[in-house]
Design a protein around this motif. Structure first.
Motif, PDB file in Angstrom:
ATOM      1  N   ASP A 136      43.298  48.257  36.538  1.00  9.95           N
ATOM      2  CA  ASP A 136      41.952  48.428  36.731  1.00  9.95           C
ATOM      3  C   ASP A 136      41.552  47.938  38.661  1.00  9.95           C
ATOM      4  O   ASP A 136      41.650  46.915  38.307  1.00  9.95           O
ATOM      5  CB  ASP A 136      41.068  48.475  35.203  1.00  9.95           C
ATOM      6  N   TYR A 137      41.685  48.685  38.358  1.00 10.80           N
ATOM      7  CA  TYR A 137      41.330  48.711  39.979  1.00 10.80           C
ATOM      8  C   TYR A 137      40.034  48.061  39.851  1.00 10.80           C
ATOM      9  O   TYR A 137      39.666  46.709  41.507  1.00 10.80           O
ATOM     10  CB  TYR A 137      41.533  49.607  41.718  1.00 10.80           C
ATOM     11  N   LEU A 138      39.469  48.216  39.871  1.00 13.62           N
ATOM     12  CA  LEU A 138      38.161  47.800  39.119  1.00 13.62           C
ATOM     13  C   LEU A 138      37.513  46.679  38.798  1.00 13.62           C
ATOM     14  O   LEU A 138      37.197  45.638  39.634  1.00 13.62           O
ATOM     15  CB  LEU A 138      36.411  48.730  38.964  1.00 13.62           C
ATOM     16  N   GLU A 139      38.171  46.370  37.991  1.00 14.30           N
ATOM     17  CA  GLU A 139      38.183  45.380  37.911  1.00 14.30           C
ATOM     18  C   GLU A 139      39.565  43.523  38.309  1.00 14.30           C
ATOM     19  O   GLU A 139      38.759  42.899  38.610  1.00 14.30           O
ATOM     20  CB  GLU A 139      39.338  44.943  36.461  1.00 14.30           C
ATOM     21  N   HIS A 140      40.388  44.845  39.381  1.00 13.55           N
ATOM     22  CA  HIS A 140      40.841  43.959  39.912  1.00 13.55           C
ATOM     23  C   HIS A 140      40.008  43.031  41.422  1.00 13.55           C
ATOM     24  O   HIS A 140      39.330  41.656  41.355  1.00 13.55           O
ATOM     25  CB  HIS A 140      41.796  44.220  40.961  1.00 13.55           C
ATOM     26  N   LEU A 141      38.734  43.878  41.684  1.00 11.68           N
ATOM     27  CA  LEU A 141      37.107  43.574  42.539  1.00 11.68           C
ATOM     28  C   LEU A 141      36.542  42.723  41.859  1.00 11.68           C
ATOM     29  O   LEU A 141      36.361  41.639  42.757  1.00 11.68           O
ATOM     30  CB  LEU A 141      36.839  45.136  42.878  1.00 11.68           C
ATOM     31  N   LYS A 142      36.868  42.961  40.655  1.00  9.66           N
ATOM     32  CA  LYS A 142      35.595  41.948  39.785  1.00  9.66           C
ATOM     33  C   LYS A 142      35.858  40.354  39.835  1.00  9.66           C
ATOM     34  O   LYS A 142      35.390  39.708  39.839  1.00  9.66           O
ATOM     35  CB  LYS A 142      35.122  42.502  38.088  1.00  9.66           C
ATOM     36  N   CYS A 143      37.167  40.710  39.512  1.00 10.50           N
ATOM     37  CA  CYS A 143      37.627  39.489  39.017  1.00 10.50           C
ATOM     38  C   CYS A 143      37.948  38.585  41.107  1.00 10.50           C
ATOM     39  O   CYS A 143      37.883  37.634  40.852  1.00 10.50           O
ATOM     40  CB  CYS A 143      39.842  39.633  38.503  1.00 10.50           C
ATOM     41  N   ASP A 144      38.978  39.342  41.624  1.00  8.06           N
ATOM     42  CA  ASP A 144      39.061  38.444  42.957  1.00  8.06           C
ATOM     43  C   ASP A 144      37.227  37.966  43.545  1.00  8.06           C
ATOM     44  O   ASP A 144      37.391  36.776  44.071  1.00  8.06           O
ATOM     45  CB  ASP A 144      38.604  39.606  43.981  1.00  8.06           C
ATOM     46  N   ASP A 145      36.181  38.732  43.095  1.00  4.42           N
ATOM     47  CA  ASP A 145      34.961  38.636  43.491  1.00  4.42           C
ATOM     48  C   ASP A 145      34.539  37.233  42.613  1.00  4.42           C
ATOM     49  O   ASP A 145      33.656  36.291  43.059  1.00  4.42           O
ATOM     50  CB  ASP A 145      34.243  39.291  43.008  1.00  4.42           C
ATOM     51  N   LEU A 146      34.725  37.386  41.573  1.00  4.94           N
ATOM     52  CA  LEU A 146      34.685  35.728  40.029  1.00  4.94           C
ATOM     53  C   LEU A 146      35.089  34.575  41.342  1.00  4.94           C
ATOM     54  O   LEU A 146      34.369  33.008  41.533  1.00  4.94           O
ATOM     55  CB  LEU A 146      35.395  36.306  39.315  1.00  4.94           C
ATOM     56  N   VAL A 147      37.061  34.991  41.661  1.00  3.97           N
ATOM     57  CA  VAL A 147      37.532  33.639  41.985  1.00  3.97           C
ATOM     58  C   VAL A 147      36.821  33.383  43.695  1.00  3.97           C
ATOM     59  O   VAL A 147      36.327  31.947  43.160  1.00  3.97           O
ATOM     60  CB  VAL A 147      39.187  34.186  42.580  1.00  3.97           C
ATOM     61  N   HIS A 148      37.094  34.004  43.801  1.00  2.00           N
ATOM     62  CA  HIS A 148      36.149  33.729  45.975  1.00  2.00           C
ATOM     63  C   HIS A 148      34.608  32.894  45.478  1.00  2.00           C
ATOM     64  O   HIS A 148      34.715  32.516  45.988  1.00  2.00           O
ATOM     65  CB  HIS A 148      36.741  34.838  46.229  1.00  2.00           C
ATOM     66  N   GLU A 149      34.172  33.910  44.726  1.00  2.00           N
ATOM     67  CA  GLU A 149      32.425  33.384  44.096  1.00  2.00           C
ATOM     68  C   GLU A 149      33.030  31.726  44.100  1.00  2.00           C
ATOM     69  O   GLU A 149      31.480  31.182  44.640  1.00  2.00           O
ATOM     70  CB  GLU A 149      31.892  34.358  43.567  1.00  2.00           C
ATOM     71  N   LEU A 150      33.553  31.711  43.386  1.00  3.20           N
ATOM     72  CA  LEU A 150      33.589  29.735  43.298  1.00  3.20           C
ATOM     73  C   LEU A 150      33.762  28.957  43.993  1.00  3.20           C
ATOM     74  O   LEU A 150      32.105  28.275  43.991  1.00  3.20           O
ATOM     75  CB  LEU A 150      34.710  29.540  42.527  1.00  3.20           C
ATOM     76  N   PHE A 151      34.333  29.432  45.002  1.00  2.00           N
ATOM     77  CA  PHE A 151      33.631  28.542  46.323  1.00  2.00           C
ATOM     78  C   PHE A 151      32.787  28.256  47.388  1.00  2.00           C
ATOM     79  O   PHE A 151      32.844  27.571  48.027  1.00  2.00           O
ATOM     80  CB  PHE A 151      35.193  27.421  46.474  1.00  2.00           C
TER      81      PHE A 151
END
Length: 225
Positions: A136-151
């Motif tokens: 699911d590429y939308l979940e991939h995008l959301k996960c990517d946002d979540l990790v990068h938004e941490l910092f």
């Protein structure tokens, strides 16, 4: 090319309770449509079709389009018309080179500010993404946002935050059709970043983010070689 929108499946966001401005709801809807490739890179925005599809008047729609232009998802095509922004490989690589400089510093600054709960949520999302079948590429995008938004969120530098978010919009517009091959490397590299943040090792955090950005650069160069 004018985009023809199917009338069979109106977007669900606009069926939520009307507690926000119509322009805010239109903005969210259009941003999702771009991510879902219902509005593709380089396609013309036809206001009349969108207004009918979303059940809106032109005024809130135009406010949403202006906001999307400011954030870099749309560009003016001449007059008052818009196109979904198209990012070529040169702009993508240049943006990654800037991210390679700024993002490790943001991660380093955030080392002692990321909470255990934030790390847990990011790890849970990453595990869920890997377990999702089919991909699911939308979940991939959301996960990517979540990790990068941490910092990005925790670096305590508003100029750096705004710059990195703008750069990430640019790189995501290029990546949107190319994410499938990045699932395994992204997952490993994000795991390494989360491990470093959990250890509160600023130097390691910086190295893992540098490694991740350089991996994205290598992937792009290999794809066009």
């Amino acid at each position: 090319m004018n985009h023809q929108i199917s009338k069979a499946k109106p977007t669900t966001i606009l069926h939520r309770p009307a507690v926000r401005k119509l322009s805010d709801m239109a903005y969210e809807t259009l941003a999702v449509m771009i991510r879902e490739r219902k509005l593709k890179s380089g396609e013309a925005i036809v206001e009349q079709h969108l207004a009918e599809h979303l059940g809106l008047s032109r005024t809130p729609l135009r406010q949403a389009l202006q906001r999307l232009e400011i954030e870099g998802l749309l560009v003016k095509s001449g007059g008052r018309s818009y196109l979904v922004r198209k990012v070529n490989v040169a702009e993508y690589l240049q943006s990654l080179r800037v991210r390679e400089i700024l993002e490790p510093e943001a991660a380093f600054l955030s080392t002692d500010r990321v909470s255990p709960r934030e790390l847990h949520d990011a790890r849970t999302a990453l595990d869920s993404l890997r377990a999702t079948q089919p991909y699911d590429y939308l979940e991939h995008l959301k996960c990517d946002d979540l990790v990068h938004e941490l910092f990005i969120r925790n670096c305590s530098n508003e100029v750096m935050q705004d710059t990195l978010r703008s750069l990430r919009i640019t790189t995501q517009l290029f990546e949107i059709d190319r994410l499938t091959d990045r699932l395994d490397p992204d997952s490993r590299e994000h795991d390494a970043i989360l491990d470093a943040l959990e250890q509160k090792d600023g130097k390691l955090v910086r190295r893992t983010v540098v490694a991740h950005i350089r991996s994205l650069i290598r992937s792009a160069i290999a794809a066009i070689a």
